[in-house]
Design a protein around this motif. Structure first.
Motif, PDB file in Angstrom:
ATOM      1  N   SER A  44       0.842  -1.214   0.000  1.00 29.44           N
ATOM      2  CA  SER A  44       0.000   0.000   0.000  1.00 29.44           C
ATOM      3  C   SER A  44       0.869   1.253   0.000  1.00 29.44           C
ATOM      4  O   SER A  44       0.635   2.175  -0.781  1.00 29.44           O
ATOM      5  CB  SER A  44      -0.907   0.003   1.240  1.00 29.44           C
ATOM      6  OG  SER A  44      -1.792  -1.090   1.206  1.00 29.44           O
ATOM      7  N   ARG A  45       1.903   1.266   0.839  1.00 33.66           N
ATOM      8  CA  ARG A  45       2.799   2.436   0.887  1.00 33.66           C
ATOM      9  C   ARG A  45       3.491   2.615  -0.472  1.00 33.66           C
ATOM     10  O   ARG A  45       3.575   3.724  -0.997  1.00 33.66           O
ATOM     11  CB  ARG A  45       3.851   2.261   1.993  1.00 33.66           C
ATOM     12  CG  ARG A  45       3.298   2.285   3.412  1.00 33.66           C
ATOM     13  CD  ARG A  45       4.412   2.396   4.454  1.00 33.66           C
ATOM     14  NE  ARG A  45       5.360   1.298   4.395  1.00 33.66           N
ATOM     15  CZ  ARG A  45       5.183   0.128   5.010  1.00 33.66           C
ATOM     16  NH1 ARG A  45       4.079  -0.092   5.720  1.00 33.66           N
ATOM     17  NH2 ARG A  45       6.074  -0.839   4.928  1.00 33.66           N
ATOM     18  N   GLN A  46       3.944   1.494  -1.036  1.00 39.19           N
ATOM     19  CA  GLN A  46       4.626   1.562  -2.348  1.00 39.19           C
ATOM     20  C   GLN A  46       3.675   2.101  -3.420  1.00 39.19           C
ATOM     21  O   GLN A  46       4.054   2.940  -4.242  1.00 39.19           O
ATOM     22  CB  GLN A  46       5.114   0.172  -2.761  1.00 39.19           C
ATOM     23  CG  GLN A  46       6.298  -0.331  -1.954  1.00 39.19           C
ATOM     24  CD  GLN A  46       6.589  -1.801  -2.261  1.00 39.19           C
ATOM     25  OE1 GLN A  46       5.720  -2.522  -2.789  1.00 39.19           O
ATOM     26  NE2 GLN A  46       7.796  -2.246  -1.937  1.00 39.19           N
ATOM     27  N   ALA A  47       2.422   1.644  -3.382  1.00 38.87           N
ATOM     28  CA  ALA A  47       1.449   2.075  -4.400  1.00 38.87           C
ATOM     29  C   ALA A  47       1.232   3.584  -4.331  1.00 38.87           C
ATOM     30  O   ALA A  47       1.183   4.266  -5.361  1.00 38.87           O
ATOM     31  CB  ALA A  47       0.130   1.349  -4.173  1.00 38.87           C
ATOM     32  N   VAL A  48       1.141   4.119  -3.121  1.00 38.23           N
ATOM     33  CA  VAL A  48       0.925   5.564  -2.964  1.00 38.23           C
ATOM     34  C   VAL A  48       2.118   6.333  -3.527  1.00 38.23           C
ATOM     35  O   VAL A  48       1.954   7.248  -4.338  1.00 38.23           O
ATOM     36  CB  VAL A  48       0.700   5.914  -1.469  1.00 38.23           C
ATOM     37  CG1 VAL A  48       0.683   7.434  -1.269  1.00 38.23           C
ATOM     38  CG2 VAL A  48      -0.599   5.292  -0.972  1.00 38.23           C
ATOM     39  N   ARG A  49       3.310   5.892  -3.147  1.00 42.71           N
ATOM     40  CA  ARG A  49       4.511   6.609  -3.633  1.00 42.71           C
ATOM     41  C   ARG A  49       4.599   6.537  -5.160  1.00 42.71           C
ATOM     42  O   ARG A  49       4.908   7.517  -5.824  1.00 42.71           O
ATOM     43  CB  ARG A  49       5.761   6.031  -2.977  1.00 42.71           C
ATOM     44  CG  ARG A  49       5.913   6.396  -1.485  1.00 42.71           C
ATOM     45  CD  ARG A  49       7.338   6.177  -1.000  1.00 42.71           C
ATOM     46  NE  ARG A  49       7.724   4.772  -1.046  1.00 42.71           N
ATOM     47  CZ  ARG A  49       7.517   3.912  -0.046  1.00 42.71           C
ATOM     48  NH1 ARG A  49       6.907   4.322   1.064  1.00 42.71           N
ATOM     49  NH2 ARG A  49       7.873   2.651  -0.148  1.00 42.71           N
ATOM     50  N   ARG A  50       4.272   5.364  -5.695  1.00 46.66           N
ATOM     51  CA  ARG A  50       4.367   5.186  -7.150  1.00 46.66           C
ATOM     52  C   ARG A  50       3.384   6.120  -7.879  1.00 46.66           C
ATOM     53  O   ARG A  50       3.739   6.790  -8.852  1.00 46.66           O
ATOM     54  CB  ARG A  50       4.055   3.721  -7.516  1.00 46.66           C
ATOM     55  CG  ARG A  50       4.510   3.328  -8.904  1.00 46.66           C
ATOM     56  CD  ARG A  50       4.496   1.807  -9.156  1.00 46.66           C
ATOM     57  NE  ARG A  50       3.269   1.174  -8.685  1.00 46.66           N
ATOM     58  CZ  ARG A  50       3.254   0.291  -7.671  1.00 46.66           C
ATOM     59  NH1 ARG A  50       4.360   0.018  -7.010  1.00 46.66           N
ATOM     60  NH2 ARG A  50       2.119  -0.281  -7.298  1.00 46.66           N
ATOM     61  N   LEU A  51       2.163   6.221  -7.382  1.00 49.87           N
ATOM     62  CA  LEU A  51       1.159   7.061  -8.044  1.00 49.87           C
ATOM     63  C   LEU A  51       1.526   8.543  -7.934  1.00 49.87           C
ATOM     64  O   LEU A  51       1.368   9.298  -8.897  1.00 49.87           O
ATOM     65  CB  LEU A  51      -0.226   6.798  -7.452  1.00 49.87           C
ATOM     66  CG  LEU A  51      -0.923   5.541  -7.958  1.00 49.87           C
ATOM     67  CD1 LEU A  51      -2.317   5.408  -7.373  1.00 49.87           C
ATOM     68  CD2 LEU A  51      -1.026   5.537  -9.478  1.00 49.87           C
ATOM     69  N   VAL A  52       2.042   8.953  -6.765  1.00 47.03           N
ATOM     70  CA  VAL A  52       2.460  10.355  -6.600  1.00 47.03           C
ATOM     71  C   VAL A  52       3.548  10.679  -7.633  1.00 47.03           C
ATOM     72  O   VAL A  52       3.506  11.718  -8.292  1.00 47.03           O
ATOM     73  CB  VAL A  52       2.983  10.594  -5.159  1.00 47.03           C
ATOM     74  CG1 VAL A  52       3.687  11.950  -5.063  1.00 47.03           C
ATOM     75  CG2 VAL A  52       1.838  10.524  -4.149  1.00 47.03           C
TER      76      VAL A  52
END
Ligand code: SF4
Length: 434
Positions: free
Chosen positions: A57-65
């Motif tokens: 989940s943390r990785q997904a947020v960083r990737r989308l940002v």
């Protein structure tokens, strides 16, 4: 053109809610971007059921940002609910939205004029509350839509963060459930998957009270959708009545997914699970006696604190002797705020990895034997909309959850057809249209 992208992690309930958020946004004129296209709005529906899900989940947020500079970023879901500070402090995140504000995301989604701000909309869910309905009328490109009928959980299994993330058990009224299924049937869907966090507790909070069995009885009729599938249901809530309802029904799929977690009674007690291995064994035999072609899927958690080698062997032994069709194997990972935090006798990551590997092997054998036992039979298969990447065949599921590949033209997509299961090669079942 306002474009949005939504990334969903975790369970069927999260995927249902993402679908409802997407529907609200598209009704407001937003459009869902194609993969890789730029978006003005990014929504991440997070999960924290395991350490791995939280990391993803943390990785997904960083990737989308990173991949959508200047977009409005909204983070929601269970991880945002239990640890909003993690995302409130992530650069590029604008809104952290807890479960009870998920229906506000479409309203928050105004065209973004840039600039940094961070707003957290999360409230404590521990007090009893009403079910918050997020309606849907369609389900993206899925052939088998989910319908969320229940939320929350009061069980507090020692390893589980879900009751802290989702609050107390609460149910959608039977009238709305029936309307929603009818609406999906009218939209051309042949199968609906009933999902929730703890569906076995369905209806206990409603006035007047009801139950999952009674709900199924009210929607189990030829005028309703052709196939009803149940998502995961706790062993202690699979009553003889409910099993009998599934056995007698033309509509309810003979497919039950039941969390076992451990086959050792001491470990089950430490997990705060409300049954023992004898209860579980008798339950499985009762199901197979009443529904001989049933697919029984089982969840097992390996590496719980105090799981000795002997306890692990008991789990393997129980699973090996039971007529089940497949396993979902989870490595124990400690979740902050759960009762397991206070338990000693931790198991090393290497041991947990080895035990999961062994359980997965057992699961593969179970799955192969179950598929083999259905070869030669003729079954109703609901053909999905996608072709198998390897063979280019259409794929569909039998009512007892066997994925079958058939050579057929696209006109059969999203249709229920009769298929003879002819052979199995490399674990794949091939069938022929009748
Ligand atoms: S029943 Fe147990 S494992 Fe399932 S959601 Fe509730 S606490 Fe978690």
């Amino acid at each position: 053109m306002n474009a949005f992208t939504i990334m969903t992690l975790g369970c069927k309930v999260n995927r249902y809610e993402s679908e409802a958020i997407s529907e609200q946004l598209t009704d407001q004129g937003w459009h869902l971007t194609d993969k890789g296209a730029k978006a003005n709005l990014c929504v991440v529906n997070t999960c924290t059921v395991t350490g791995k899900a939280a990391m993803q989940s943390r990785q997904a947020v960083r990737r989308l940002v990173r991949s959508h500079p200047g977009a409005l970023v909204v983070v929601t879901g269970c991880y945002a609910q239990v640890a909003p500070e993690v995302f409130a402090s992530t650069p590029g995140v604008h809104y952290v939205v807890g479960h009870s504000f998920k229906d506000q995301i479409a309203r928050l989604a105004s065209p973004h004029k840039g600039g940094r701000f961070s707003v957290t909309l999360v409230e404590d869910l521990s007090a009893p509350r009403l079910f918050q309905d997020l309606p849907i009328t369609r389900f993206g490109d899925r052939t088998r839509p989910f319908v969320k009928i229940q939320d929350g959980c009061d069980a507090f299994c020692a390893y589980c963060i879900v009751p802290h993330a989702r609050g107390r058990s609460r149910s959608l009224s039977p009238e709305i459930v029936t309307k929603r299924i009818t609406r999906l049937q009218e939209s051309g869907y042949f199968e609906v998957v009933l999902c929730g966090i703890h569906i076995g507790r369905y209806g206990q909070d409603l006035i007047p009270g009801t139950s999952l069995t009674r709900l199924l009885r009210s929607i189990d009729c030829p005028c309703s959708v052709q196939r009803l599938r149940l998502s995961s249901i706790e062993p202690a809530e699979l009553s003889e009545d409910l099993i009998g309802q599934v056995a007698a029904s033309e509509q309810i799929c003979p497919h039950l997914h039941i969390p076992l977690q451990s086959g050792d009674d001491e470990v089950l007690k430490r997990m705060n699970r409300p049954y023992n291995s004898k209860f579980f064994r008798d339950l499985i035999h009762c199901i197979i006696r009443k529904i001989p072609d049933a697919a029984i899927g089982v969840d097992v958690l390996s590496g719980f604190p105090g799981e000795t080698e002997t306890a692990f062997e008991k789990t393997c032994g129980l699973i090996e002797q039971l007529p089940i069709a497949y396993l979902h194997v989870f490595p124990f990972s400690l979740q902050k705020g759960t009762r397991a935090e206070g338990l000693g006798d931790r198991i090393s990551p290497e041991t947990i990895r080895k035990r999961c590997q062994h359980l997965r092997k057992i699961g593969q054998t179970k799955r192969r034997k179950f598929y083999e036992s259905n070869i030669g039979s003729t079954q109703q298969v609901l053909i999905e909309g996608k072709r198998d990447r390897v063979f280019g065949y259409l794929k569909g599921f039998t009512k007892n959850y066997i994925p079958v590949l058939v050579q057929a033209t696209d006109e059969w997509c999203h249709q229920v057809v009769e298929v003879r299961l002819e052979k199995m090669t490399n674990g794949r079942v091939f069938g022929r249209l009748r």
